[in-house]
Design an enzyme around this catalytic site. Sequence first.
Site, PDB file in Angstrom:
ATOM      1  N   GLY A   1      37.727  42.387  34.632  1.00 64.62           N
ATOM      2  CA  GLY A   1      37.190  41.470  35.622  1.00 64.62           C
ATOM      3  C   GLY A   1      35.672  41.468  35.601  1.00 64.62           C
ATOM      4  O   GLY A   1      35.046  41.403  34.549  1.00 64.62           O
TER       5      GLY A   1
ATOM      6  N   GLY B   1      33.848  43.941  36.358  1.00 63.50           N
ATOM      7  CA  GLY B   1      33.343  45.201  35.815  1.00 63.50           C
ATOM      8  C   GLY B   1      32.952  46.286  36.777  1.00 63.50           C
ATOM      9  O   GLY B   1      32.291  47.249  36.365  1.00 63.50           O
ATOM     10  N   GLY B   2      33.368  46.221  38.030  1.00 60.37           N
ATOM     11  CA  GLY B   2      33.000  47.283  38.958  1.00 60.37           C
ATOM     12  C   GLY B   2      33.492  48.648  38.519  1.00 60.37           C
ATOM     13  O   GLY B   2      32.741  49.635  38.537  1.00 60.37           O
TER      14      GLY B   2
ATOM     15  N   ASP C   1      39.036  41.384  29.112  1.00 63.62           N
ATOM     16  CA  ASP C   1      39.534  40.465  30.127  1.00 63.62           C
ATOM     17  C   ASP C   1      39.820  39.124  29.463  1.00 63.62           C
ATOM     18  O   ASP C   1      39.176  38.760  28.472  1.00 63.62           O
ATOM     19  CB  ASP C   1      38.530  40.264  31.269  1.00 63.62           C
ATOM     20  CG  ASP C   1      39.222  39.821  32.557  1.00 63.62           C
ATOM     21  OD1 ASP C   1      39.573  40.691  33.368  1.00 63.62           O
ATOM     22  OD2 ASP C   1      39.437  38.607  32.710  1.00 63.62           O
TER      23      ASP C   1
ATOM     24  N   ASP D   1      46.422  40.223  21.980  1.00 64.87           N
ATOM     25  CA  ASP D   1      45.328  39.789  21.108  1.00 64.87           C
ATOM     26  C   ASP D   1      45.162  40.760  19.932  1.00 64.87           C
ATOM     27  O   ASP D   1      45.371  41.972  20.077  1.00 64.87           O
ATOM     28  CB  ASP D   1      44.043  39.731  21.929  1.00 64.87           C
ATOM     29  CG  ASP D   1      42.907  39.023  21.210  1.00 64.87           C
ATOM     30  OD1 ASP D   1      42.417  39.564  20.214  1.00 64.87           O
ATOM     31  OD2 ASP D   1      42.508  37.929  21.654  1.00 64.87           O
TER      32      ASP D   1
ATOM     33  N   CYS E   1      45.851  46.378  43.349  1.00 62.25           N
ATOM     34  CA  CYS E   1      45.365  46.315  44.732  1.00 62.25           C
ATOM     35  C   CYS E   1      46.439  45.646  45.585  1.00 62.25           C
ATOM     36  O   CYS E   1      46.145  44.809  46.436  1.00 62.25           O
ATOM     37  CB  CYS E   1      44.027  45.588  44.825  1.00 62.25           C
ATOM     38  SG  CYS E   1      43.997  43.963  44.053  1.00 62.25           S
TER      39      CYS E   1
END
Length: 445
Positions: free
Chosen positions: A259, A261-262, A281, A312, A381
């Site tokens: 996402g 990158g947090g 991502d 991929d 989450c």
Amino acid sequence: MPAKRPPARGNPPRSGRSANGKPAPRTTRVDQVAQVLGEILQWSGPADGVLSRWLRAHPKLGARDRGEIAEAVYQTLRHLRRYRRYAESGSGPASRRLAVLGLADTLGEGAWRSALTGAEAEWLAHVGRLDAQSLPRAVRHSLPDWLDDALGRLDEPEALMAALNQPAALDIRANPLKADRDAVLEALRAEAGQPGSRIPAGEPMPWSPWGIRLPAGTPLQRWERFLDGTVEVQDEGSQLLALLVGPKRGEMVIDFCAGAGGKTLLLGALMRSSGRLYAFDVSAARLARLTPRLARSGLSNVEPVVIANENDARVKRLAGKAQRVLVDAPCTGTGTLRRNPDIKWRQNPAALESLHALQASILASAARCVAPGGRLVYATCSLLPEENERQAEAFLAAHPGFRAVPAGEILAGRTGVPLDGPHLKLRPDRHGTDGFFAAVFERTS
């Protein structure tokens, strides 16, 4: 889902202030909130994106104006089903009735008396006399029926539902590459002591060794410690995932669904910017949001990679090579309703089956990248067992080369967060975090 229609145009005031610089009339604020809600409730995209576009289209609004509008909008989205029940007894445009309820709840009913017609004031007084406890649970906590049923099967559902409707604080963390938490807290205290400062002192989080909690709405964007990468915004539950991954210097680590990158940034800092950290991502737009954060962080070991899907070729080339792999899987996001209340209205329960299949496929693909003896962490989450424990059980049944590792073994001595069972399970009513789940596996062969 309502039919889409063009966004409301009209000729709204461009500013929350009048020409003489005084605060705008309360009627203007009602109209502004109603206008934003009218666009959001088309459900054409995430609420935060719609609100941001509306605010950019009204650049003369002051910080206080923007804050009041945003607070009222999100309050309405949290309590939308209950507000709609109350609005049935009113008259006039539905978005205006919702705006009045949201503003009355966030700024107080008394402040809005002068903005209402006589009929509206009478209706609002009637609403104030209603007993919310007499409403059905799904209406009282403003949940769609499918989510009320799902959360109702969990422990202490009423406490959980109530907590999901409370605004979340702003969670930040120290960047371990640049400062420890004590140094950041000292800087916050110094900043809070400056005349005119809007930065509060903050409090250390109870579970994360890097985390600091600030009041919601704290304006960090111009704070020196944010601009130089000393601190980052990240929910406390998300920070704890880095403890479970446990990256070491010189390792190859993959953040499979990075996402913005947090979590990537915290993993890289714990690696002391050594080794190689892949941030995968499928969305180039999400990874693009990592770029400025990466520049601030001081990291040089992160390699963002846009992949077509979990199969991929660039993923397959890493088969058996990574010591640590984190899968923060796409999910319903039910654990983040404090921050993203529109999710519960935009989710379609009919799509959950395909989402579960995608989670299993991503987890299986990520597992192929894990080296013998390496660690795989599956996280969401979400609060729903179908996305959490059942996915972990299904993975172990289909992958005999992996064993489950109790989260408590890894977190012992690192955090005092109480665990119920072998997995990390967090809830806002019990832990003060977003809802999170994590299961840990180790490749044995």
